[in-house]
Design a protein around this motif. Structure first.
Motif, mmCIF file in Angstrom:
data_model
loop_
_atom_site.group_PDB
_atom_site.id
_atom_site.type_symbol
_atom_site.label_atom_id
_atom_site.label_comp_id
_atom_site.label_asym_id
_atom_site.label_seq_id
_atom_site.Cartn_x
_atom_site.Cartn_y
_atom_site.Cartn_z
ATOM 1 N N ASN A 70 0.831 -1.213 0.000
ATOM 2 C CA ASN A 70 0.000 0.000 0.000
ATOM 3 C C ASN A 70 0.860 1.256 0.000
ATOM 4 N N VAL A 71 1.866 1.249 0.860
ATOM 5 C CA VAL A 71 2.736 2.430 0.962
ATOM 6 C C VAL A 71 3.490 2.642 -0.345
ATOM 7 N N VAL A 72 3.992 1.571 -0.913
ATOM 8 C CA VAL A 72 4.733 1.683 -2.179
ATOM 9 C C VAL A 72 3.840 2.258 -3.262
ATOM 10 N N PHE A 73 2.591 1.797 -3.315
ATOM 11 C CA PHE A 73 1.673 2.326 -4.332
ATOM 12 C C PHE A 73 1.336 3.786 -4.081
ATOM 13 N N LEU A 74 1.194 4.141 -2.797
ATOM 14 C CA LEU A 74 0.929 5.548 -2.481
ATOM 15 C C LEU A 74 2.085 6.425 -2.965
ATOM 16 N N LEU A 75 3.322 5.963 -2.700
ATOM 17 C CA LEU A 75 4.494 6.727 -3.141
ATOM 18 C C LEU A 75 4.534 6.804 -4.671
ATOM 19 N N LEU A 76 4.224 5.702 -5.313
ATOM 20 C CA LEU A 76 4.229 5.673 -6.780
ATOM 21 C C LEU A 76 3.226 6.681 -7.339
ATOM 22 N N VAL A 77 2.021 6.665 -6.775
ATOM 23 C CA VAL A 77 0.990 7.594 -7.244
ATOM 24 C C VAL A 77 1.413 9.033 -6.971
ATOM 25 N N PHE A 78 2.020 9.263 -5.783
ATOM 26 C CA PHE A 78 2.469 10.614 -5.435
ATOM 27 C C PHE A 78 3.470 11.137 -6.463
ATOM 28 N N PHE A 79 4.486 10.318 -6.759
ATOM 29 C CA PHE A 79 5.516 10.788 -7.698
ATOM 30 C C PHE A 79 4.967 10.934 -9.120
ATOM 31 N N MET A 80 4.019 10.066 -9.471
ATOM 32 C CA MET A 80 3.420 10.209 -10.810
ATOM 33 C C MET A 80 2.629 11.509 -10.914
ATOM 34 N N MET A 81 1.963 11.884 -9.814
ATOM 35 C CA MET A 81 1.140 13.096 -9.851
ATOM 36 C C MET A 81 1.983 14.365 -9.801
ATOM 37 N N THR A 82 3.111 14.318 -9.100
ATOM 38 C CA THR A 82 3.862 15.549 -8.862
ATOM 39 C C THR A 82 5.012 15.761 -9.840
ATOM 40 N N SER A 83 5.461 14.717 -10.514
ATOM 41 C CA SER A 83 6.634 14.886 -11.383
ATOM 42 C C SER A 83 6.222 15.439 -12.742
ATOM 43 N N GLN A 84 7.184 16.058 -13.375
ATOM 44 C CA GLN A 84 6.973 16.564 -14.728
ATOM 45 C C GLN A 84 7.943 15.872 -15.660
ATOM 46 N N ILE A 85 7.460 15.495 -16.801
ATOM 47 C CA ILE A 85 8.332 14.839 -17.778
ATOM 48 C C ILE A 85 8.970 15.905 -18.647
ATOM 49 N N ARG A 86 10.298 15.960 -18.592
ATOM 50 C CA ARG A 86 11.011 16.959 -19.383
ATOM 51 C C ARG A 86 11.093 16.508 -20.828
ATOM 52 N N PRO A 87 10.720 17.372 -21.761
ATOM 53 C CA PRO A 87 10.807 16.952 -23.166
ATOM 54 C C PRO A 87 12.264 16.741 -23.572
ATOM 55 N N ALA A 88 12.463 15.764 -24.403
ATOM 56 C CA ALA A 88 13.827 15.471 -24.862
ATOM 57 C C ALA A 88 14.308 16.573 -25.795
ATOM 58 N N ALA A 89 15.611 16.853 -25.744
ATOM 59 C CA ALA A 89 16.178 17.862 -26.638
ATOM 60 C C ALA A 89 16.064 17.377 -28.081
ATOM 61 N N PRO A 90 15.663 18.258 -28.997
ATOM 62 C CA PRO A 90 15.528 17.826 -30.380
ATOM 63 C C PRO A 90 16.863 17.493 -31.050
ATOM 64 N N VAL A 91 17.945 18.084 -30.559
ATOM 65 C CA VAL A 91 19.275 17.723 -31.062
ATOM 66 C C VAL A 91 20.164 17.419 -29.861
ATOM 67 N N GLU A 92 21.192 16.644 -30.100
ATOM 68 C CA GLU A 92 22.056 16.248 -28.996
ATOM 69 C C GLU A 92 23.059 17.355 -28.693
ATOM 70 N N ILE A 93 23.070 17.825 -27.460
ATOM 71 C CA ILE A 93 24.017 18.870 -27.082
ATOM 72 C C ILE A 93 24.674 18.521 -25.761
ATOM 73 N N TYR A 131 17.715 25.213 -29.357
ATOM 74 C CA TYR A 131 18.869 24.317 -29.272
ATOM 75 C C TYR A 131 19.789 24.526 -30.477
ATOM 76 N N ILE A 132 21.088 24.518 -30.206
ATOM 77 C CA ILE A 132 22.064 24.546 -31.300
ATOM 78 C C ILE A 132 23.110 23.478 -30.994
ATOM 79 N N ASP A 133 23.270 22.528 -31.890
ATOM 80 C CA ASP A 133 24.243 21.467 -31.616
ATOM 81 C C ASP A 133 25.642 21.868 -32.102
ATOM 82 N N ALA A 134 26.603 20.983 -31.934
ATOM 83 C CA ALA A 134 28.005 21.304 -32.213
ATOM 84 C C ALA A 134 28.238 21.638 -33.685
ATOM 85 N N LYS A 135 27.381 21.124 -34.562
ATOM 86 C CA LYS A 135 27.544 21.395 -35.997
ATOM 87 C C LYS A 135 26.813 22.652 -36.434
#
Lengths: 70, 133
Positions: B22-45, B64-68
């Protein structure tokens, strides 16, 4: 006269004259008027990392603002 | 001779597994509700490194500006990306995510093409310091 620092990958020039890092800071401290920009011009393939290092070095000595110039 | 063992009342063991789940699921739900998914960079930098920092800049429009020298904004690249950025309101704060190995003159040219924006160059703290920006 504007203060123009040209940065190459391993050297620094102040208004066209080669300076080592310490001499550059001393000369800028003597000549720079607070509030006026110091122009930083990347030359000979100086990378962004090199520019960031130069800006960090200048701002550590309260030499700001540094403006990136073409 | 008969040996008698001491009478030990049989105690019921409570099952501790269910409350733990129960506690593990509560923590899982908590982190799912509060976290934000950062979008991936369109180019590798790999951002430039600084010894002293002021913390990560707050979220803003990211370019974003990559090395090239490939410019990316959202899912657009190069000229289309620049055109899209220049259509943004000029009081917009632009976070520049630039590769450390990009040539400085390319960055200067790009900034000149962008025109009047408040720009922030995103960097990362050196491994031996903890600070941020």
């Amino acid at each position: 006269m504007p203060l123009v620092v040209a940065a190459t990958p391993d050297q620094l020039y102040l208004n066209g004259f080669l300076r080592d890092a310490q001499a550059l800071v001393k000369e800028l401290q003597a000549k720079h008027q607070p509030g006026t920009p110091i122009f930083l011009r990347p030359t000979q393939g100086a990378t962004v990392q090199r520019l960031v290092d130069v800006v960090a070095q200048l701002t550590q000595h309260n030499l700001a603002p540094v403006v990136l110039a073409q | 001779m008969m040996e008698f063992q001491a009478f030990a009342p049989h105690r019921r063991h409570r099952d501790t597994t269910v409350p733990m789940i129960n506690v593990v699921f509560l923590l899982l739900v908590f982190f799912m509700m509060t976290s934000q998914i950062r979008p991936a960079a369109p180019v590798e930098i790999s951002p430039p490194v600084v010894e002293l920092g002021q913390g990560q800049p707050p979220g803003a429009t990211a370019l974003y500006i990559d090395a090239k020298g490939v410019i990316a904004f959202a899912d657009l690249t190069d000229a289309e990306a620049l055109a899209a950025v220049t259509r943004l309101p000029h009081d917009e704060v632009l976070n520049l995510h630039v590769d450390a190995q990009l040539k400085g003159y390319v960055l200067a040219q790009t900034i000149a093409q962008l025109g009047a924006y408040k720009l922030r160059l995103v960097t990362q703290a050196a491994p031996n310091t903890r600070g941020g920006q």
